[in-house]
Write a protein that holds these residues in place. Structure first.
Motif, PDB file in Angstrom:
ATOM      1  N   GLU A   1     -33.353  50.321  51.808  1.00  0.00           N
ATOM      2  CA  GLU A   1     -32.592  48.912  52.022  1.00  0.00           C
ATOM      3  C   GLU A   1     -32.992  47.923  52.868  1.00  0.00           C
ATOM      4  O   GLU A   1     -33.085  46.768  52.679  1.00  0.00           O
ATOM      5  CB  GLU A   1     -31.214  49.688  52.315  1.00  0.00           C
ATOM      6  CG  GLU A   1     -30.230  48.152  52.231  1.00  0.00           C
ATOM      7  CD  GLU A   1     -28.689  49.228  52.229  1.00  0.00           C
ATOM      8  OE1 GLU A   1     -28.287  49.188  53.602  1.00  0.00           O
ATOM      9  OE2 GLU A   1     -28.254  49.689  51.336  1.00  0.00           O
TER      10      GLU A   1
ATOM     11  N   ARG B   1     -33.562  52.546  56.809  1.00  0.00           N
ATOM     12  CA  ARG B   1     -32.415  52.530  56.439  1.00  0.00           C
ATOM     13  C   ARG B   1     -32.469  52.628  54.826  1.00  0.00           C
ATOM     14  O   ARG B   1     -32.877  52.000  54.111  1.00  0.00           O
ATOM     15  CB  ARG B   1     -31.359  51.587  56.775  1.00  0.00           C
ATOM     16  CG  ARG B   1     -29.928  52.084  56.173  1.00  0.00           C
ATOM     17  CD  ARG B   1     -28.769  51.385  57.022  1.00  0.00           C
ATOM     18  NE  ARG B   1     -28.825  51.955  58.566  1.00  0.00           N
ATOM     19  CZ  ARG B   1     -28.420  51.327  59.278  1.00  0.00           C
ATOM     20  NH1 ARG B   1     -27.666  50.259  59.242  1.00  0.00           N
ATOM     21  NH2 ARG B   1     -28.475  51.999  60.714  1.00  0.00           N
ATOM     22  N   LEU B   2     -32.098  53.803  54.194  1.00  0.00           N
ATOM     23  CA  LEU B   2     -32.057  53.820  52.716  1.00  0.00           C
ATOM     24  C   LEU B   2     -30.788  53.487  52.245  1.00  0.00           C
ATOM     25  O   LEU B   2     -29.699  53.517  52.870  1.00  0.00           O
ATOM     26  CB  LEU B   2     -32.497  55.467  52.340  1.00  0.00           C
ATOM     27  CG  LEU B   2     -33.765  55.939  53.116  1.00  0.00           C
ATOM     28  CD1 LEU B   2     -34.051  57.580  52.698  1.00  0.00           C
ATOM     29  CD2 LEU B   2     -34.840  54.879  52.753  1.00  0.00           C
ATOM     30  N   LYS B   3     -30.890  53.297  50.845  1.00  0.00           N
ATOM     31  CA  LYS B   3     -29.610  52.932  49.930  1.00  0.00           C
ATOM     32  C   LYS B   3     -28.361  54.037  50.103  1.00  0.00           C
ATOM     33  O   LYS B   3     -27.259  53.534  50.056  1.00  0.00           O
ATOM     34  CB  LYS B   3     -30.057  52.646  48.440  1.00  0.00           C
ATOM     35  CG  LYS B   3     -30.767  51.629  48.112  1.00  0.00           C
ATOM     36  CD  LYS B   3     -31.307  51.457  47.048  1.00  0.00           C
ATOM     37  CE  LYS B   3     -31.945  50.283  46.562  1.00  0.00           C
ATOM     38  NZ  LYS B   3     -32.295  50.175  45.149  1.00  0.00           N
ATOM     39  N   ASP B   4     -28.761  55.279  50.152  1.00  0.00           N
ATOM     40  CA  ASP B   4     -27.634  56.328  50.301  1.00  0.00           C
ATOM     41  C   ASP B   4     -27.094  56.414  51.760  1.00  0.00           C
ATOM     42  O   ASP B   4     -26.518  57.191  51.877  1.00  0.00           O
ATOM     43  CB  ASP B   4     -28.472  57.687  49.523  1.00  0.00           C
ATOM     44  CG  ASP B   4     -29.646  58.237  50.489  1.00  0.00           C
ATOM     45  OD1 ASP B   4     -29.915  57.565  51.540  1.00  0.00           O
ATOM     46  OD2 ASP B   4     -30.280  59.106  50.010  1.00  0.00           O
ATOM     47  N   GLY B   5     -27.565  55.567  52.761  1.00  0.00           N
ATOM     48  CA  GLY B   5     -27.200  55.780  53.976  1.00  0.00           C
ATOM     49  C   GLY B   5     -28.007  56.534  54.899  1.00  0.00           C
ATOM     50  O   GLY B   5     -27.613  56.657  56.116  1.00  0.00           O
ATOM     51  N   ARG B   6     -28.851  57.427  54.345  1.00  0.00           N
ATOM     52  CA  ARG B   6     -29.563  58.035  55.403  1.00  0.00           C
ATOM     53  C   ARG B   6     -30.660  57.176  55.944  1.00  0.00           C
ATOM     54  O   ARG B   6     -30.906  55.961  55.681  1.00  0.00           O
ATOM     55  CB  ARG B   6     -30.618  59.331  54.641  1.00  0.00           C
ATOM     56  CG  ARG B   6     -29.588  60.364  54.086  1.00  0.00           C
ATOM     57  CD  ARG B   6     -30.280  61.260  53.212  1.00  0.00           C
ATOM     58  NE  ARG B   6     -31.114  60.885  52.399  1.00  0.00           N
ATOM     59  CZ  ARG B   6     -32.233  61.316  51.927  1.00  0.00           C
ATOM     60  NH1 ARG B   6     -32.815  62.383  52.403  1.00  0.00           N
ATOM     61  NH2 ARG B   6     -32.836  60.797  50.961  1.00  0.00           N
ATOM     62  N   GLU B   7     -31.437  57.567  57.174  1.00  0.00           N
ATOM     63  CA  GLU B   7     -32.518  56.876  57.877  1.00  0.00           C
ATOM     64  C   GLU B   7     -33.544  57.806  58.105  1.00  0.00           C
ATOM     65  O   GLU B   7     -33.302  59.081  58.268  1.00  0.00           O
ATOM     66  CB  GLU B   7     -31.717  56.581  59.191  1.00  0.00           C
ATOM     67  CG  GLU B   7     -30.792  55.581  59.002  1.00  0.00           C
ATOM     68  CD  GLU B   7     -29.986  54.841  60.206  1.00  0.00           C
ATOM     69  OE1 GLU B   7     -30.400  55.597  61.394  1.00  0.00           O
ATOM     70  OE2 GLU B   7     -29.412  53.989  60.272  1.00  0.00           O
TER      71      GLU B   7
ATOM     72  N   ASN C   1     -35.969  53.153  47.541  1.00  0.00           N
ATOM     73  CA  ASN C   1     -34.748  53.698  48.258  1.00  0.00           C
ATOM     74  C   ASN C   1     -34.850  52.679  49.540  1.00  0.00           C
ATOM     75  O   ASN C   1     -33.639  53.080  50.126  1.00  0.00           O
ATOM     76  CB  ASN C   1     -34.984  54.786  48.404  1.00  0.00           C
ATOM     77  CG  ASN C   1     -34.726  55.623  47.134  1.00  0.00           C
ATOM     78  OD1 ASN C   1     -34.447  55.295  46.167  1.00  0.00           O
ATOM     79  ND2 ASN C   1     -35.320  56.994  47.098  1.00  0.00           N
TER      80      ASN C   1
END
Length: 149
Positions: A100, A112-118, A98
């Motif tokens: 990125e 930073r994750l693929k779904d936009g969360r941090e 997950n």
């Protein structure tokens, strides 16, 4: 790989604050007992119970902060990163697939994750060797994603 909290003066300062809270609670407890008993021949148990709260909080704060250098802050396993949050909260687990990219900012590493969360963790709480190893590991994880999708 396990990365413990660094043995820094922050934990000693926080443990001293726990001792201070405990002492304040003991003083409040003694004051309540001294003030309440001669006037009423009984103690007001509500005030006594409330006076125990700073003692309890101070003792827990002291125990938690003294033990910090023996705890693992970051754990990196085959498929996930686990970040310590607090002694009463479960660890934050982030699957490697997950992630990125990672962004080092001042005293933080932001994931930073693929779904936009941090998610972030504080590098001030780690040793310099641990920070280097974590950055190398995260670089490898994110480079593999760039090359292999």
């Amino acid at each position: 790989m396990r990365f413990p909290f660094a043995d820094i003066s922050l934990w000693r300062k926080r443990s001293k604050a726990g001792i201070g809270s405990t002492l304040a609670g003991v003083i409040a407890l003694l004051f309540q007992a001294y003030r309440g008993f001669p006037l009423h021949d009984t103690l007001d148990y509500t005030y006594l119970i409330v006076s125990f709260l700073p003692i309890l909080i101070g003792v827990l704060q002291y125990i938690n902060n003294v033990a910090m250098p023996r705890r693992d802050y970051i754990i990196m396993d085959e498929g996930e990163i686990s970040i310590y949050r607090a002694f009463f909260l479960p660890r934050k687990k982030i699957p490697l697939e997950n992630i990125e990219r990672y962004i080092p900012v001042s005293t933080l590493i932001i994931l930073r994750l693929k779904d936009g969360r941090e998610h972030q963790f504080n590098t001030d709480w780690l040793s310099k060797e641990s920070i280097r190893e974590i950055r190398v590991f995260l670089s490898e994880v994110t480079e593999k994603k760039r090359h292999y999708g």
